[in-house]
Design a protein around this motif. Structure first.
Motif, PDB file in Angstrom:
ATOM      1  N   UNK A  69       0.692  -1.225   0.012  1.00 16.01           N
ATOM      2  CA  UNK A  69       0.179   0.184   0.081  1.00 16.01           C
ATOM      3  C   UNK A  69       0.839   1.163  -0.004  1.00 16.01           C
ATOM      4  N   UNK A  70       0.694   2.043  -0.955  1.00 19.14           N
ATOM      5  CA  UNK A  70       1.696   3.306  -1.091  1.00 19.14           C
ATOM      6  C   UNK A  70       0.451   4.405  -1.448  1.00 19.14           C
ATOM      7  N   UNK A  71       0.444   5.462  -0.542  1.00 15.69           N
ATOM      8  CA  UNK A  71      -0.455   6.590  -0.603  1.00 15.69           C
ATOM      9  C   UNK A  71      -1.755   6.197  -1.308  1.00 15.69           C
ATOM     10  N   UNK A  72      -2.410   5.316  -0.656  1.00 16.23           N
ATOM     11  CA  UNK A  72      -3.589   4.699  -0.815  1.00 16.23           C
ATOM     12  C   UNK A  72      -3.654   4.042  -2.206  1.00 16.23           C
ATOM     13  N   UNK A  73      -2.872   3.705  -2.740  1.00 17.71           N
ATOM     14  CA  UNK A  73      -2.891   2.820  -4.052  1.00 17.71           C
ATOM     15  C   UNK A  73      -2.229   1.562  -3.752  1.00 17.71           C
ATOM     16  N   UNK A  74      -2.374   0.761  -4.810  1.00 16.07           N
ATOM     17  CA  UNK A  74      -1.516  -0.606  -4.528  1.00 16.07           C
ATOM     18  C   UNK A  74      -0.757  -0.709  -5.999  1.00 16.07           C
ATOM     19  N   UNK A  75       0.513  -0.467  -5.888  1.00 11.19           N
ATOM     20  CA  UNK A  75       1.182  -0.573  -7.057  1.00 11.19           C
ATOM     21  C   UNK A  75       1.646  -1.894  -7.602  1.00 11.19           C
ATOM     22  N   UNK A  76       1.268  -3.012  -7.011  1.00 14.95           N
ATOM     23  CA  UNK A  76       1.673  -4.504  -7.406  1.00 14.95           C
ATOM     24  C   UNK A  76       0.591  -4.772  -8.558  1.00 14.95           C
TER      25      UNK A  76
END
Length: 283
Positions: free
Chosen positions: A55-62
């Protein structure tokens, strides 16, 4: 999907107000704050956020795939928007896959509740995030959080554990990695800075999740002074409302992208302005 106690209390408060003669808001449907538990899991005893995924800044970059092993969304969207494509998948189930390189590519890490990279609180190094991912390997959710997070030495092991079609999954990863290499996502429009490839060697991290209902927003209609209105839009004297239950504030979806919109504006600000107007005899 389970309803939180907050959802039930807000809904009952709105229903009770309607019973007093208030009219429901004009916008329909009421805003539902669904979310993907990938973004955060909350310990119901301590209310601490449990960092289980990328979880990164309310997103999921996976890389997000469904039960068929196919990618189904732009992973770089807010958690309150992610449930929409997720609910269209088989059994409303998604899996996000990532590898250790994500830790360094996105360093420093800003977890749930942070939108700006220059914020100094709750930031983590790549090594700290890998430690968190390893710590919560085998995590199966807490309270009303429907998820499972795990770590696998190979892609074969991951696919077998979650009953995903291995060959399709490999094709999906290969296609996604090609988009990462070209720096352009012509399928879902994920921005280049979040196009991080899945490494060929493990460990592989993965999380299985389904949507959850966090809260409901909306309720009886009101005027700009937070006075509750009846079906003729006439003021019901002595009845006011502030916060998430205010009618016609949200339409169909609650978004975390409006910084301070709920607690800052509709709760604190409207609470202050309404109280001040009442104290001064203006309403």
């Amino acid at each position: 999907m389970k309803h939180s106690s907050i959802s039930r209390r807000s809904f009952l408060a709105g229903a009770s107000t309607v019973a007093l003669g208030a009219a429901p808001q004009k916008n329909w449907p009421w805003a539902a704050a669904y979310y993907s538990p990938l973004f955060y899991a909350v310990n119901p005893e301590t209310f601490d956020f449990v960092s289980t995924g990328p979880t990164y800044q309310n997103t999921m970059p996976g890389l997000a795939v469904n039960k068929e092993g196919k990618r189904f969304m732009n992973e770089d969207i807010s958690c309150c928007m992610s449930y929409s494509p997720l609910m269209k998948q088989p059994d409303m189930t998604g899996f996000t896959i990532w590898t250790k390189n994500f830790a360094t590519e996105l360093e420093p890490w800003c977890l749930f509740g942070q939108y700006y990279q220059d914020m100094s609180v709750n930031q983590y190094t790549g090594e700290e995030m890998i430690a968190k991912w390893d710590q919560y390997a085998g995590f199966e959710g807490v309270g009303e959080t429907p998820l499972e997070s795990n770590r696998f030495d190979s892609l074969d092991e991951l696919a077998k554990h979650f009953d995903l079609p291995l060959e399709t999954l490999k094709e999906t990863i290969a296609t996604y990695n090609e988009k990462c290499a070209q720096g352009y996502d012509d399928e879902f429009g994920k921005r280049a800075g979040r196009l991080i490839p899945i490494e060929e060697e493990g460990p592989y991290y993965a999380m299985k999740y389904t949507p959850a209902l966090m809260s409901m927003f909306g309720g009886p209609r009101c005027d700009v002074n937070a006075r509750v209105l009846d079906e003729n839009d006439e003021v019901i004297e002595g009845l006011h409302e502030v916060g998430s239950m205010m009618g016609d504030i949200y339409q169909s979806r609650y978004s975390f992208l409006y910084t301070g919109a709920n607690m800052g504006y509709f709760c604190f600000t409207y609470g202050y302005l309404t109280g001040k107007a009442l104290a001064q005899g203006e309403i």
